[in-house]
Design a protein around this motif. Structure first.
Motif, PDB file in Angstrom:
ATOM      1  N   THR A  86       0.859  -1.180   0.000  1.00 59.80           N
ATOM      2  CA  THR A  86       0.000   0.000   0.000  1.00 59.80           C
ATOM      3  C   THR A  86       0.891   1.224   0.000  1.00 59.80           C
ATOM      4  OG1 THR A  86      -1.493  -1.189   1.444  1.00 59.80           O
ATOM      5  CG2 THR A  86      -1.914   1.140   1.204  1.00 59.80           C
ATOM      6  N   CYS A  87       0.588   2.164  -0.885  1.00 58.47           N
ATOM      7  CA  CYS A  87       1.243   3.452  -0.703  1.00 58.47           C
ATOM      8  C   CYS A  87       0.204   4.536  -0.855  1.00 58.47           C
ATOM      9  CB  CYS A  87       2.463   3.631  -1.597  1.00 58.47           C
ATOM     10  SG  CYS A  87       2.172   3.695  -3.324  1.00 58.47           S
ATOM     11  N   THR A  88       0.391   5.587  -0.071  1.00 58.77           N
ATOM     12  CA  THR A  88      -0.592   6.659  -0.012  1.00 58.77           C
ATOM     13  C   THR A  88       0.102   7.994  -0.225  1.00 58.77           C
ATOM     14  OG1 THR A  88      -1.672   5.334   1.697  1.00 58.77           O
ATOM     15  CG2 THR A  88      -2.505   7.570   1.390  1.00 58.77           C
ATOM     16  N   SER A  89      -0.327   8.671  -1.278  1.00 54.44           N
ATOM     17  CA  SER A  89       0.167  10.036  -1.572  1.00 54.44           C
ATOM     18  C   SER A  89       1.690  10.129  -1.567  1.00 54.44           C
ATOM     19  CB  SER A  89      -0.401  11.033  -0.559  1.00 54.44           C
ATOM     20  OG  SER A  89      -1.788  10.920  -0.498  1.00 54.44           O
ATOM     21  N   ILE A 147       9.353   1.570  -7.802  1.00 56.38           N
ATOM     22  CA  ILE A 147       9.793   0.222  -7.384  1.00 56.38           C
ATOM     23  C   ILE A 147      10.866   0.349  -6.298  1.00 56.38           C
ATOM     24  CG2 ILE A 147      11.085  -1.848  -8.135  1.00 56.38           C
ATOM     25  CD1 ILE A 147       8.318  -2.033  -9.239  1.00 56.38           C
ATOM     26  N   ARG A 148      11.817   1.249  -6.489  1.00 56.49           N
ATOM     27  CA  ARG A 148      12.900   1.390  -5.490  1.00 56.49           C
ATOM     28  C   ARG A 148      12.356   1.860  -4.146  1.00 56.49           C
ATOM     29  NH1 ARG A 148      16.000   3.672  -9.773  1.00 56.49           N
ATOM     30  NH2 ARG A 148      15.800   5.732  -8.816  1.00 56.49           N
ATOM     31  N   ILE A 149      11.354   2.738  -4.185  1.00 56.35           N
ATOM     32  CA  ILE A 149      10.763   3.212  -2.919  1.00 56.35           C
ATOM     33  C   ILE A 149      10.017   2.066  -2.233  1.00 56.35           C
ATOM     34  CG2 ILE A 149       8.959   4.711  -1.956  1.00 56.35           C
ATOM     35  CD1 ILE A 149       9.924   6.878  -3.938  1.00 56.35           C
ATOM     36  N   GLY A 208       4.405  10.956   1.981  1.00 58.06           N
ATOM     37  CA  GLY A 208       3.497   9.835   1.801  1.00 58.06           C
ATOM     38  C   GLY A 208       3.911   8.638   2.628  1.00 58.06           C
ATOM     39  N   GLN A 209       3.058   7.631   2.594  1.00 59.48           N
ATOM     40  CA  GLN A 209       3.287   6.436   3.397  1.00 59.48           C
ATOM     41  C   GLN A 209       3.380   5.199   2.534  1.00 59.48           C
ATOM     42  OE1 GLN A 209       0.159   6.711   6.266  1.00 59.48           O
ATOM     43  NE2 GLN A 209       1.626   7.515   7.757  1.00 59.48           N
ATOM     44  N   VAL A 210       4.263   4.303   2.938  1.00 61.50           N
ATOM     45  CA  VAL A 210       4.479   3.072   2.181  1.00 61.50           C
ATOM     46  C   VAL A 210       4.444   1.901   3.154  1.00 61.50           C
ATOM     47  CG1 VAL A 210       6.099   1.812   0.719  1.00 61.50           C
ATOM     48  CG2 VAL A 210       5.973   4.303   0.553  1.00 61.50           C
ATOM     49  N   THR A 211       3.550   0.969   2.897  1.00 58.66           N
ATOM     50  CA  THR A 211       3.496  -0.238   3.726  1.00 58.66           C
ATOM     51  C   THR A 211       3.663  -1.437   2.818  1.00 58.66           C
ATOM     52  OG1 THR A 211       1.948   0.858   5.197  1.00 58.66           O
ATOM     53  CG2 THR A 211       2.125  -1.511   5.431  1.00 58.66           C
ATOM     54  N   GLU A 236       5.522  -0.536   7.786  1.00 59.96           N
ATOM     55  CA  GLU A 236       5.515   0.860   7.326  1.00 59.96           C
ATOM     56  C   GLU A 236       6.978   1.277   7.125  1.00 59.96           C
ATOM     57  OE1 GLU A 236       3.490   3.755   6.817  1.00 59.96           O
ATOM     58  OE2 GLU A 236       5.449   4.675   6.652  1.00 59.96           O
ATOM     59  N   LEU A 237       7.348   1.479   5.854  1.00 61.22           N
ATOM     60  CA  LEU A 237       8.767   1.649   5.551  1.00 61.22           C
ATOM     61  C   LEU A 237       9.340   3.006   5.926  1.00 61.22           C
ATOM     62  CD1 LEU A 237       9.251   0.025   2.028  1.00 61.22           C
ATOM     63  CD2 LEU A 237       9.453  -1.015   4.279  1.00 61.22           C
ATOM     64  N   SER A 238       8.503   4.060   5.820  1.00 63.91           N
ATOM     65  CA  SER A 238       9.087   5.396   5.992  1.00 63.91           C
ATOM     66  C   SER A 238       9.622   5.603   7.408  1.00 63.91           C
ATOM     67  CB  SER A 238       8.080   6.478   5.607  1.00 63.91           C
ATOM     68  OG  SER A 238       6.810   6.121   6.068  1.00 63.91           O
ATOM     69  N   ALA A 239       9.098   4.815   8.359  1.00 65.36           N
ATOM     70  CA  ALA A 239       9.544   4.978   9.744  1.00 65.36           C
ATOM     71  C   ALA A 239      10.884   4.269  10.002  1.00 65.36           C
ATOM     72  CB  ALA A 239       8.475   4.410  10.676  1.00 65.36           C
TER      73      ALA A 239
END
Ligand SMILES: Nc1ncnc2c1ncn2[C@@H]1O[C@H](COP(=O)(O)OP(=O)(O)OP(=O)(O)O)[C@@H](O)[C@H]1O
Length: 221
Positions: free
Chosen positions: A3-6, A48-50, A60-63, A68-71
């Motif tokens: 899932t990624c958001t914004s 893809i790399r993100i 934005g957020q990436v799970t 949750e990757l950004s954390a």
């Protein structure tokens, strides 16, 4: 599962910042095979790399696979890749001095599996994709398509649940490309969540859905 958001990302800063992804949101369910398409420069590789945690988003957020990757710090993200997320690139990146099965064992050895355990799981992985007879061959003794499929087996070994691929068929002829897409389909049918960035329209024969990126934005379906 993915899932990624914004999600937004620019390269460069200040006046020279070039936006590459602009507010990308995706929600890819478990066991789905999604094609990520778009012209050269539309931002596919960056996304893809993100998602793989190889780069971070500006916003934005990436799970991915429940994390949750950004954390996370880069080292924690690489631990997640080792455990849960396989990545496949256009170049197969197999180590030439290792046989196919030894290449597939690598991520397992990296996770502390014993040699015997790693061998058993790697052979099972190769067998699942119909590659058992290539186990003892070296990368320069198998075809480009076979190398890429060994790379997919390596990406999935050890119970990883997500696979991200960037132009995995870019260097292959049509016949080999078909077999590679079929391999991703098989993985998705086993419950793996698959996202493949590609220019190759053949992917439409195997994917469940296609996401089009245009100038870093998801084009409305
Ligand atoms: N590390 C970087 N530094 C600066 N700009 C970059 C970097 N990586 C990518 N870009 C730029 O970001 C834009 C998107 O690149 P990206 O590789 O994500 O596109 P793509 O859709 O995967 O293209 P292709 O299909 O050619 O691989 C391009 O304009 C590219 O030049």
């Amino acid at each position: 599962m993915i899932t990624c958001t914004s999600v937004s990302k620019s390269y460069g800063s200040g006046q020279h910042a070039v936006p590459v992804l602009r507010g990308v949101s995706l929600d890819l369910p478990k066991g789905s095979f999604t094609a990520l398409m778009g012209v050269s420069g539309s931002g596919k590789s960056t996304l893809i790399r993100i998602l793989a945690g190889l780069e971070s988003a500006d916003e934005g957020q990436v799970t991915v696979a429940g994390r949750e990757l950004s954390a996370l710090k880069p080292r924690q993200r690489s631990a997640i890749r080792l455990e849960a997320v396989g990545v496949v690139f256009q170049e197969h990146l197999l180590l030439p001095e290792l046989s196919a099965v030894e290449n597939v064992e690598l991520p397992l050895r990296g996770r502390g599996f014993s040699r015997a355990e790693a061998r058993k799981d790697a052979l099972e992985g190769l067998e699942f994709f119909g590659l058992a007879e290539l186990a003892d061959r070296f990368p320069d003794e198998i075809s480009g398509g076979q190398k890429q499929r060994v790379g997919i087996a390596r990406a999935l070994v050890g119970g990883r649940t997500v696979i991200l691929a960037d132009e995995p068929t870019g260097a292959l002829d049509r016949g080999s490309a078909r077999v590679v897409f079929e391999t991703f389909r098989r993985a998705a049918d086993e419950g793996v969540t698959v996202l493949v960035a590609t220019h190759d329209p053949l992917v439409g024969d195997w994917a469940d859905a296609t996401v089009h990126l245009v100038d870093g934005e998801v084009e409305a379906a």
